[in-house]
Write a protein that holds these residues in place. Structure first.
Motif, PDB file in Angstrom:
ATOM      1  N   ILE A  11       0.855  -1.182   0.000  1.00 16.26           N
ATOM      2  CA  ILE A  11       0.000   0.000   0.000  1.00 16.26           C
ATOM      3  C   ILE A  11       0.894   1.235   0.000  1.00 16.26           C
ATOM      4  N   ARG A  12       0.672   2.109  -0.968  1.00 15.71           N
ATOM      5  CA  ARG A  12       1.474   3.322  -1.079  1.00 15.71           C
ATOM      6  C   ARG A  12       0.918   4.404  -0.144  1.00 15.71           C
ATOM      7  N   ALA A  13       1.782   5.026   0.635  1.00 11.03           N
ATOM      8  CA  ALA A  13       1.417   6.167   1.476  1.00 11.03           C
ATOM      9  C   ALA A  13       1.935   7.427   0.803  1.00 11.03           C
ATOM     10  N   THR A  14       1.031   8.373   0.532  1.00  8.80           N
ATOM     11  CA  THR A  14       1.387   9.592  -0.192  1.00  8.80           C
ATOM     12  C   THR A  14       0.936  10.818   0.590  1.00  8.80           C
ATOM     13  N   PRO A  15       1.870  11.714   0.959  1.00  6.60           N
ATOM     14  CA  PRO A  15       1.465  12.964   1.611  1.00  6.60           C
ATOM     15  C   PRO A  15       0.929  13.950   0.573  1.00  6.60           C
ATOM     16  N   ILE A  16      -0.158  14.636   0.913  1.00  8.48           N
ATOM     17  CA  ILE A  16      -0.725  15.633  -0.001  1.00  8.48           C
ATOM     18  C   ILE A  16      -1.020  16.916   0.765  1.00  8.48           C
ATOM     19  N   ALA A  17      -1.118  18.032   0.010  1.00  8.94           N
ATOM     20  CA  ALA A  17      -1.470  19.331   0.590  1.00  8.94           C
ATOM     21  C   ALA A  17      -2.979  19.517   0.551  1.00  8.94           C
ATOM     22  N   GLU A  18      -3.472  20.376   1.441  1.00 10.61           N
ATOM     23  CA  GLU A  18      -4.911  20.617   1.503  1.00 10.61           C
ATOM     24  C   GLU A  18      -5.442  21.189   0.191  1.00 10.61           C
TER      25      GLU A  18
END
Length: 310
Positions: free
Chosen positions: A274-281
């Motif tokens: 499972i890929r964990a990806t940080p994103i901006a609001e």
């Protein structure tokens, strides 16, 4: 207590089990001894149609615990499972028929702290990542000391992050979410997944790697505490999973998304990555977040980044 026998246990059980609730014609209880810190007591009375009859207390289960403890101390043949049956007497003022059988059931033996299955799973994961880059041997965000039942926060002895280097790419991956649970016997590879994050190797420095690795440990804790997160990622393709602290600004959330790869060769079948990806609001501004896990917004954000969900 060498003189305590199965006959003694039956005599001790008789008065307690004889206080059956109205309508009960039979009863059966299954109990296990203390194994890796766990034991169980299940069962109850049934009526003539085979339905459970409600009881006012747990008294029979308490008595059963007492006699099992005495049997275990008495030197009877080794056992880890007890089945007790009761039948209503045919005539008033007579005692019901009680049987007690002990057995040793290998299928319910919990995995102890020295079970080789733990290191076997770690070796399989290491081979998987070594085929995709160079595993940094001196890197470990946290190893997490296991308790006496070989459990960490991920329910097994492994709670680590691996750093895998490949040309132009750095991968951080959890190492332990798929380790079979300690202290139980169920054939499950932990929480049935492993997580990873990918970075441009040229843009992340040593301090940043450590920071993201510690975050991935915390995300792994949330996955381990959740209920079948891997199932929901498989169902929706991509989900909004958790918020980030101010330390990660402008990134504010973590998405978890399906990856086509899986780790084969684990004891109880393959597990997905499972890929964990940080994103901006700003990447989900104006999106409807009312559906389960904000899945539609998460898929849209992933698509805008040019990332596919296979």
């Amino acid at each position: 207590m060498a003189s305590y026998s199965i006959d003694d246990a039956i005599r001790e059980l008789a008065p307690a089990l004889g206080k059956a609730p109205a309508g009960a014609v039979s009863g059966e209880w299954t109990a296990t001894t203390m194994q890796a810190g766990h034991s169980s007591r299940t069962g109850g009375y049934r009526d003539a149609e085979g339905n459970y009859v409600p009881e006012a207390s747990r008294h029979p289960l308490d008595i059963i615990s007492d006699v099992i403890e005495k049997l275990g101390e008495s030197g009877v043949p080794r056992f880890n499972k007890v089945v007790i049956q009761w039948k209503k007497p045919k005539f008033p003022f007579m005692r019901g028929e009680i049987t007690l059988e002990t057995s040793y059931d290998w299928t319910i033996v919990p995995r102890g702290p020295d079970d080789p299955i733990y290191e076997t799973t770690a070796a399989v994961r290491r081979v998987f990542w070594q085929s995709r880059g160079t595993v940094q041997e001196d890197f470990a965000a946290e190893r997490g000391t296991a308790n006496i039942h070989a459990q960490t926060k991920w329910f097994g002895p492994h709670r680590r992050i691996l750093a895998i280097h490949a040309p132009g790419r750095l991968t951080l991956a959890t190492d332990g979410l798929s380790t079979p649970w300690a202290g139980i016997s169920e054939p499950e590879n932990g929480v049935e997944c492993e997580l990873f994050m990918e970075f441009d190797a040229a843009t992340v420095e040593a301090a940043g790697i450590e920071n993201w690795a510690n975050l991935l440990i915390n995300i792994g804790d949330l996955v381990a505490d959740g209920y079948r997160v891997a199932r929901d990622v498989e169902k929706y393709g991509c989900i909004l999973f958790c918020r980030l602290t101010e330390d990660y600004r402008p990134m504010t959330r973590i998405m978890l998304s399906r990856d086509p790869r899986r780790i084969d060769g684990l004891p109880f079948g393959p597990v997905p990555l499972i890929r964990a990806t940080p994103i901006a609001e700003t990447e989900i501004d104006g999106q409807d977040l009312s559906d389960d896990w904000g899945a539609a917004a998460a898929r849209n954000a992933l698509s805008k980044r040019g990332m596919r969900i296979d």
